[in-house]
Design a protein around this motif. Structure first.
Motif, PDB file in Angstrom:
ATOM      1  N   LYS A 113       0.845  -1.184   0.000  1.00  0.00           N
ATOM      2  CA  LYS A 113       0.000   0.000   0.000  1.00  0.00           C
ATOM      3  C   LYS A 113       0.888   1.243   0.000  1.00  0.00           C
ATOM      4  N   LEU A 114       0.427   2.289  -0.637  1.00  0.00           N
ATOM      5  CA  LEU A 114       1.170   3.546  -0.712  1.00  0.00           C
ATOM      6  C   LEU A 114       0.472   4.573   0.157  1.00  0.00           C
ATOM      7  N   MET A 115       1.139   5.030   1.206  1.00  0.00           N
ATOM      8  CA  MET A 115       0.566   6.018   2.098  1.00  0.00           C
ATOM      9  C   MET A 115       1.159   7.385   1.803  1.00  0.00           C
ATOM     10  N   VAL A 169       8.603   3.555   5.879  1.00  0.00           N
ATOM     11  CA  VAL A 169       8.635   4.745   6.720  1.00  0.00           C
ATOM     12  C   VAL A 169       9.967   4.890   7.451  1.00  0.00           C
ATOM     13  N   LEU A 170      10.567   3.786   7.906  1.00  0.00           N
ATOM     14  CA  LEU A 170      11.833   3.899   8.627  1.00  0.00           C
ATOM     15  C   LEU A 170      12.983   4.236   7.686  1.00  0.00           C
ATOM     16  N   THR A 171      12.935   3.747   6.462  1.00  0.00           N
ATOM     17  CA  THR A 171      13.944   4.143   5.479  1.00  0.00           C
ATOM     18  C   THR A 171      13.856   5.641   5.228  1.00  0.00           C
ATOM     19  N   TYR A 333       4.392   3.005  19.366  1.00  0.00           N
ATOM     20  CA  TYR A 333       3.395   2.408  18.491  1.00  0.00           C
ATOM     21  C   TYR A 333       3.262   3.320  17.268  1.00  0.00           C
ATOM     22  N   ALA A 334       3.548   2.770  16.096  1.00  0.00           N
ATOM     23  CA  ALA A 334       3.565   3.583  14.891  1.00  0.00           C
ATOM     24  C   ALA A 334       3.265   2.721  13.675  1.00  0.00           C
ATOM     25  N   SER A 335       2.965   3.372  12.565  1.00  0.00           N
ATOM     26  CA  SER A 335       2.729   2.665  11.304  1.00  0.00           C
ATOM     27  C   SER A 335       3.075   3.592  10.159  1.00  0.00           C
ATOM     28  N   SER A 336       2.922   3.098   8.929  1.00  0.00           N
ATOM     29  CA  SER A 336       3.169   3.933   7.756  1.00  0.00           C
ATOM     30  C   SER A 336       2.148   5.046   7.659  1.00  0.00           C
TER      31      SER A 336
END
Length: 601
Positions: A113-115, A169-171, A333-336
């Motif tokens: 998925k692209l956020m 996201v981390l990259t 707690y995190a996400s894209s």
């Protein structure tokens, strides 16, 4: 080495302000949430998505927003996201330019998925990171007197047809100036130089980060990675390569396989000949048992910082073995889609971890969940059901819904959370599970529908031999690193011709080819997932499985074979009836990005 007084005073003041910020926003959670939504709507007043639903962002209040704005899934947003990815720069979802796409580990038609995200979101993520150590230092003081050995990695990135980067996201964060040019802070002082983290070659990155961590072993006060699986991979890597690492430490030279010039230069600033240290590491790694190897090699380590909630809980026994039971800390707690919150009681047991959502990060709503009759992601939701952040009830479960500064409106994240308590007026949540996910080894997430389609594709290979698939189930085998998917198949043979082992190997590969790009990247590029395995069981195995379920109180009228099993006695039952097993003979196809994209120059 102790921090000098002026620096210590600055750090203490930053920590005090960080803790006061948490106190303020949790005390005024509803007021902060109202302001966040008002700001998002006023900023994006003229965007196409809001106007599509008759919402004038300049005039809209929270009540109007909740009345007219539908709850959205990724499939609802996909046409708009595709327009942006193809180069449409009009204000479709957000008034600010979309700076890049963050690739989610969820899947859409077998692709990431692209956020959408905007430049300022990096600042918001950095804010959450800045809160972690002030909280942690309340429970484990003195962390400013040493370093953290964290195994951090970047992953491949691609460009959309419209020229925007698409990457995890981390990259994105590690490559940003917020990380690369961060000012000195004793709480974010890592053993790994930035160059070792930013090296895209996994072997060179892992080797050099381990080498630097070993060279500074007495400075290390905490160790970690993003996921528990990633940290265990580092220990397994050490188990395989410790002789080379000892040679480097003994001689003060880096192995020739580490060819990246920037990595070599950065490591050589740390690596000096050290016979005593090399002998010590060699003695510890040569021992028959690796139990407690973390505290043996890094004796001052106080805790392990990894995610062990959700599917990562399967790695807890292995972490306990290698660390002699060091505390396992889940900090955030995190996400894209969005960064959400942090753990204000970081030394809690993994089974009791709860996260406090920080009200400034996004606008949060919650869809009540009945897991015995869940609402599918694609099914429309009654807007009246959604609950605001401060109105959730203790002990109840909800699906998280977010409205972000970057153009997601009432978006269903797919995480199921349980209210565990409150910090002032802000609720604290246990992470329960990802909605519909049945298999996961690392960052991969495979749901039941995707698994079913993959199995159906593979079972076609049996038809020429007069065979068919009667029933199947699966589990994620993490007894070895890397872990791998296991499928138990019961087949019906109507033909007389024997089925050659290569046919079942083709079935394994067909399943892998049908799974999402995150899984395939784990197999091909990251090497974080092992070859898929099919275990053929005796005829009648799934009848035995049903009998077992009925003996445990299941209703015969409602019973259906589970598509994923985790309960040890069930896995033992299935394994006791295996007659043969087969592995995927090669890696599935995978390239960065979506299938039609090219990689960046």
């Amino acid at each position: 080495m102790p921090v000098e007084a002026p620096m210590k005073n600055v750090v203490c003041e930053k920590s005090r302000k960080a803790l006061q910020f948490v106190e303020d926003v949790t005390c005024n959670a509803d007021e902060v949430q109202r302001k966040v939504l008002a700001e998002i709507l006023s900023r994006n007043a003229n965007v196409e998505y809001l106007q599509r639903y008759g919402l004038d962002g300049n005039k809209a209040d929270r009540e109007t927003f909740k009345k007219v704005m539908p709850v959205a899934s990724y499939e609802d947003l996909k046409p708009d996201i595709e327009r942006i990815s193809n180069g449409d720069t009009s204000q479709i979802l957000c008034s600010q330019p979309i700076s890049e796409f963050l690739t989610s580990s969820g899947t859409s038609a077998g692709e990431r998925k692209l956020m959408p995200t905007i430049e300022e979101e990096l600042g918001r993520r950095s804010l959450l990171y800045s809160l972690l150590m002030p909280v942690m230092n309340q429970f484990v003081p003195g962390l400013d007197r040493g370093k953290g050995m964290y195994f951090l990695f970047i992953k491949s990135e691609a460009k959309t047809p419209g020229g925007l980067l698409a990457r995890p996201v981390l990259t994105s964060y590690y490559k940003s100036s917020y990380f690369r040019e961060r000012p000195y802070d004793p709480y974010t002082n890592y053993t790994s130089p930035n160059e070792t983290i930013l090296c895209q070659d996994f072997y060179q990155s892992m080797y050099s980060q381990l080498l630097c961590g070993l060279c500074q072993n007495h400075d290390v006060l905490r160790v970690g990675a993003v996921f528990a699986s990633g940290f265990i991979r580092a220990i397994k890597f050490l188990e395989k390569h410790w002789i080379l690492l000892c040679n480097d430490i003994r001689n003060g030279k880096i192995d020739s396989k580490i060819s990246d010039p920037s990595v070599r230069e950065a490591v050589l600033k740390i690596l000096k000949p050290n016979q005593k240290l090399a002998d010590f590491i060699e003695a510890e790694c040569s021992r028959e048992s690796w139990k407690g190897i973390i505290t043996r090699l890094w004796p001052n380590t106080k805790y392990i910082d990894v995610i062990v909630t959700g599917t990562m809980s399967q790695y807890i026994p292995t972490l306990d073995y290698y660390s002699n039971g060091l505390p396992l800390v889940c900090t955030m707690y995190a996400s894209s889609e969005c960064y959400f919150g942090l753990n204000l009681n970081p030394l809690s047991k993994p089974s009791e971890v709860s996260y406090t959502l920080i009200p400034t990060m996004a606008y949060f709503e919650f869809l009540p969940v009945n897991r015995t009759a869940p609402t599918p992601l694609g099914q429309k939701t009654d807007l009246q059901e959604l609950v605001d952040l401060v109105d959730v009830k203790l002990g109840e479960e909800y699906e998280l819904v977010v409205t972000t500064y970057a153009g997601l409106y009432r978006y269903r994240v797919g995480d199921i959370l349980r209210v565990a308590g409150f910090k002032n007026k802000a609720p604290q949540f246990n992470f329960v599970c990802r909605k519909n996910v049945v298999l996961s080894i690392d960052a991969d997430k495979t749901d039941e529908v995707e698994l079913q389609n993959a199995v159906q594709n593979a079972a076609k290979h049996l038809l020429p031999f007069g065979a068919s698939l009667t029933e199947y189930t699966s589990y994620a085998d993490t007894s070895k690193i890397p872990g791998h998917y296991v499928l138990f198949w019961e087949i019906c043979l109507s033909g007389s011709a024997p089925i050659h082992p290569s046919v079942f190997e083709d079935c394994c590969l067909a399943i892998e080819e049908s799974l999402n790009s995150v899984y395939r990247q784990g197999r091909v590029s990251d090497k974080s997932i092992g070859p898929l395995e099919i275990r053929i069981t005796e005829k009648g195995t799934f009848d035995r499985l049903m009998d077992f379920a009925l003996s445990q109180g299941a209703s015969i009228n409602q019973y259906k074979a589970p598509r994923c099993v985790k309960y040890a006695p069930i896995i033992e039952l299935l394994n006791s009836r295996v007659v043969s097993n087969y592995f995927s003979p090669k890696c599935p196809k995978w390239v960065p990005g979506h299938k039609q994209w090219c990689t960046p120059n």
